[in-house]
Design a protein around this motif. Structure first.
Motif, PDB file in Angstrom:
ATOM      1  N   TYR A   1       0.922  -1.174  -0.171  1.00  0.00           N
ATOM      2  CA  TYR A   1       0.196  -0.051  -0.250  1.00  0.00           C
ATOM      3  C   TYR A   1       0.819   0.922   0.179  1.00  0.00           C
ATOM      4  CZ  TYR A   1      -3.457   3.374   1.851  1.00  0.00           C
ATOM      5  OH  TYR A   1      -4.107   4.110   1.526  1.00  0.00           O
ATOM      6  N   GLN A   2       1.438   1.445   0.538  1.00  0.00           N
ATOM      7  CA  GLN A   2       2.577   2.372   0.740  1.00  0.00           C
ATOM      8  C   GLN A   2       3.375   2.538  -0.035  1.00  0.00           C
ATOM      9  OE1 GLN A   2       2.538   4.502   3.012  1.00  0.00           O
ATOM     10  NE2 GLN A   2       1.050   3.225   4.495  1.00  0.00           N
ATOM     11  N   SER A   3       4.022   1.385  -0.436  1.00  0.00           N
ATOM     12  CA  SER A   3       4.542   1.618  -1.741  1.00  0.00           C
ATOM     13  C   SER A   3       3.935   2.396  -3.193  1.00  0.00           C
ATOM     14  CB  SER A   3       5.962   0.377  -2.373  1.00  0.00           C
ATOM     15  OG  SER A   3       4.277  -0.435  -1.964  1.00  0.00           O
ATOM     16  N   LEU A   4       3.004   1.567  -3.316  1.00  0.00           N
ATOM     17  CA  LEU A   4       2.242   2.083  -4.457  1.00  0.00           C
ATOM     18  C   LEU A   4       1.846   3.422  -5.045  1.00  0.00           C
ATOM     19  CD1 LEU A   4       0.145   1.916  -7.305  1.00  0.00           C
ATOM     20  CD2 LEU A   4      -1.863   1.261  -5.376  1.00  0.00           C
ATOM     21  N   LYS A   5       1.638   4.387  -3.069  1.00  0.00           N
ATOM     22  CA  LYS A   5       0.851   5.205  -2.842  1.00  0.00           C
ATOM     23  C   LYS A   5       2.578   5.779  -3.188  1.00  0.00           C
ATOM     24  CE  LYS A   5       0.611   8.934   1.262  1.00  0.00           C
ATOM     25  NZ  LYS A   5       0.367   8.537   2.206  1.00  0.00           N
ATOM     26  N   GLN A   6       3.462   5.585  -2.875  1.00  0.00           N
ATOM     27  CA  GLN A   6       4.768   6.590  -3.350  1.00  0.00           C
ATOM     28  C   GLN A   6       4.896   6.605  -4.470  1.00  0.00           C
ATOM     29  OE1 GLN A   6       8.335   5.019  -0.498  1.00  0.00           O
ATOM     30  NE2 GLN A   6      10.032   6.463  -1.353  1.00  0.00           N
ATOM     31  N   ILE A   7       4.567   5.367  -5.790  1.00  0.00           N
ATOM     32  CA  ILE A   7       5.240   5.819  -6.953  1.00  0.00           C
ATOM     33  C   ILE A   7       4.451   6.927  -7.603  1.00  0.00           C
ATOM     34  CG2 ILE A   7       4.352   4.149  -8.800  1.00  0.00           C
ATOM     35  CD1 ILE A   7       5.532   2.083  -7.470  1.00  0.00           C
ATOM     36  N   LEU A   8       2.618   7.422  -6.966  1.00  0.00           N
ATOM     37  CA  LEU A   8       2.318   8.021  -7.490  1.00  0.00           C
ATOM     38  C   LEU A   8       2.240   9.290  -6.443  1.00  0.00           C
ATOM     39  CD1 LEU A   8      -1.866   6.002  -7.025  1.00  0.00           C
ATOM     40  CD2 LEU A   8      -0.442   5.495  -9.301  1.00  0.00           C
TER      41      LEU A   8
ATOM     42  N   PRO B   1       9.024  -3.316 -13.528  1.00  0.00           N
ATOM     43  CA  PRO B   1       8.851  -3.844 -12.749  1.00  0.00           C
ATOM     44  C   PRO B   1       7.313  -3.892 -11.296  1.00  0.00           C
ATOM     45  CG  PRO B   1      10.345  -1.613 -12.998  1.00  0.00           C
ATOM     46  CD  PRO B   1       9.384  -1.879 -13.613  1.00  0.00           C
ATOM     47  N   ALA B   2       7.674  -4.127 -10.928  1.00  0.00           N
ATOM     48  CA  ALA B   2       6.440  -4.388  -8.900  1.00  0.00           C
ATOM     49  C   ALA B   2       6.508  -3.344  -8.899  1.00  0.00           C
ATOM     50  CB  ALA B   2       6.659  -5.574  -8.596  1.00  0.00           C
ATOM     51  N   SER B   3       5.135  -2.777  -8.389  1.00  0.00           N
ATOM     52  CA  SER B   3       4.956  -1.701  -7.498  1.00  0.00           C
ATOM     53  C   SER B   3       5.559  -2.094  -6.216  1.00  0.00           C
ATOM     54  CB  SER B   3       3.420  -1.626  -7.077  1.00  0.00           C
ATOM     55  OG  SER B   3       2.250  -1.464  -7.301  1.00  0.00           O
TER      56      SER B   3
ATOM     57  N   GLY C   1       9.294  -0.395  -8.952  1.00  0.00           N
ATOM     58  CA  GLY C   1       9.548   0.754  -9.484  1.00  0.00           C
ATOM     59  C   GLY C   1       8.464   0.133 -10.738  1.00  0.00           C
ATOM     60  N   TYR C   2       7.914   1.593 -11.227  1.00  0.00           N
ATOM     61  CA  TYR C   2       7.505   1.859 -12.429  1.00  0.00           C
ATOM     62  C   TYR C   2       7.886   2.166 -13.680  1.00  0.00           C
ATOM     63  CZ  TYR C   2       7.853   6.105 -11.651  1.00  0.00           C
ATOM     64  OH  TYR C   2       8.085   7.909 -10.865  1.00  0.00           O
ATOM     65  N   GLN C   3       7.283   2.027 -15.065  1.00  0.00           N
ATOM     66  CA  GLN C   3       7.866   2.467 -16.176  1.00  0.00           C
ATOM     67  C   GLN C   3       7.112   3.735 -16.707  1.00  0.00           C
ATOM     68  OE1 GLN C   3       9.272  -1.315 -17.825  1.00  0.00           O
ATOM     69  NE2 GLN C   3       7.095  -1.093 -18.916  1.00  0.00           N
TER      70      GLN C   3
ATOM     71  N   LYS D   1      11.757   3.747 -12.869  1.00  0.00           N
ATOM     72  CA  LYS D   1      11.693   4.150 -12.407  1.00  0.00           C
ATOM     73  C   LYS D   1      11.712   3.592 -11.789  1.00  0.00           C
ATOM     74  CE  LYS D   1      12.412   8.054 -14.784  1.00  0.00           C
ATOM     75  NZ  LYS D   1      13.407   8.453 -15.652  1.00  0.00           N
ATOM     76  N   ARG D   2      12.572   3.787 -10.345  1.00  0.00           N
ATOM     77  CA  ARG D   2      12.216   3.259  -8.492  1.00  0.00           C
ATOM     78  C   ARG D   2      12.204   4.232  -8.051  1.00  0.00           C
ATOM     79  NH1 ARG D   2      12.399  -2.624  -9.583  1.00  0.00           N
ATOM     80  NH2 ARG D   2      14.457  -2.412 -11.065  1.00  0.00           N
ATOM     81  N   ILE D   3      11.046   4.283  -6.976  1.00  0.00           N
ATOM     82  CA  ILE D   3      11.359   5.161  -5.730  1.00  0.00           C
ATOM     83  C   ILE D   3      12.617   4.979  -4.863  1.00  0.00           C
ATOM     84  CG2 ILE D   3       8.754   4.753  -6.199  1.00  0.00           C
ATOM     85  CD1 ILE D   3       8.634   3.476  -3.488  1.00  0.00           C
ATOM     86  N   LYS D   4      12.005   6.430  -4.116  1.00  0.00           N
ATOM     87  CA  LYS D   4      13.108   5.733  -2.624  1.00  0.00           C
ATOM     88  C   LYS D   4      12.670   4.516  -1.767  1.00  0.00           C
ATOM     89  CE  LYS D   4      13.550  11.036  -3.645  1.00  0.00           C
ATOM     90  NZ  LYS D   4      12.743  11.790  -4.061  1.00  0.00           N
TER      91      LYS D   4
END
Length: 251
Positions: A27-34, A209-211, A229-231, A246-249
């Motif tokens: 949940y937190q990783s998807l939120k951070q991606i957005l 990459p998976a979120s 990450g995401y594309q 792209k990868r999140i922090k």
């Protein structure tokens, strides 16, 4: 030019505090991606989510997805099903479904969705859906075409290949018939695979990459230590595209 935000394999739980593999909270990783994607790239035209939205088949997991998109996504959202979305709750997202025969239109581009749900984690392409997409592409030959699906279309040479397309050969034959696709994008493998499908009609394929947690492309089950990450896929007016991973922090 249009820009797609490609997200895949969210694996959300009904409990937003629950962690999964690698102690990652999906949940937190998807939120951070957005948050990160729209903070730095306000020109995103659409969001494509290529399946496995839920990680536990719960209604709440889809409600969390909807809430995150409403709160943080600043572009239209389209989803296709993954093997983990083979449940009735996925239909709560029906307003966002990207289905064969009803592509998303972005400038001179059409984005087509293919549902590859089958048995368990394995996938299968529906021949009728392929015919519908092929007809759509043929009738709009003046446009550029991108196909989105969940399962990988060719062996990854990893343990994930036991969760492959059961009729991958039929899908390859369809591609080889000469359908003019600019590219194919998919999720499922939790890794940014890059390969070409077809011999006579070569189509570039880009895994996402998976979120959440990432899989190691190894013979036996293994986690990668890479971040969620995401594309970002840029669809150019001349029919070419570029795709950046792209990868999140650290979360």
């Amino acid at each position: 030019m249009s820009t797609l935000l490609h997200i895949s394999d969210c694996h959300l739980f009904g409990d937003t505090t629950r962690q999964g593999y690698g102690a990652i909270n999906p949940y937190q990783s998807l939120k951070q991606i957005l948050v990160e994607a729209f903070e730095h790239r306000a020109n995103i035209s659409s969001i494509i989510v290529t399946g496995d939205i839920s990680g536990d088949d719960s209604l709440a997991s889809y409600q969390h997805f909807t809430a995150l998109m409403e709160d943080y996504a600043k572009a239209p959202v389209y989803v296709i099903a993954g093997n983990h979305d083979n449940n009735l709750h996925f239909d709560t997202l029906s307003a966002h479904h990207l289905v064969a025969g009803a592509p998303v239109e972005l400038g001179d581009w059409q984005i087509h969705g293919l549902d590859t749900r089958f048995e368990g984690a394995r996938g299968q392409v529906d021949i009728h859906e392929l015919k519908v997409i092929g007809k759509q592409v043929s009738e709009h030959s003046h446009r550029h075409h991108l196909l989105a699906m969940h399962h990988h279309a060719s062996p990854s040479k990893s343990w994930m290949d036991k969760h492959d397309l059961a009729n991958a050969g039929e899908f390859l034959n369809w591609v080889e018939e000469g359908i003019p696709l600019a590219a194919i994008i998919h999720g499922h493998v939790h890794s940014p695979l890059r390969y070409t499908l077809g011999t006579n009609n070569k189509v570039p394929v880009m895994g996402c990459p998976a979120s959440c947690w990432q899989w190691e492309m190894a013979p036996e089950f293994a986690l990668s230590d890479e971040q969620p990450g995401y594309q970002l896929i840029r669809l150019h007016d001349d029919g070419t595209l570029t795709c950046d991973i792209k990868r999140i922090k650290t979360i």
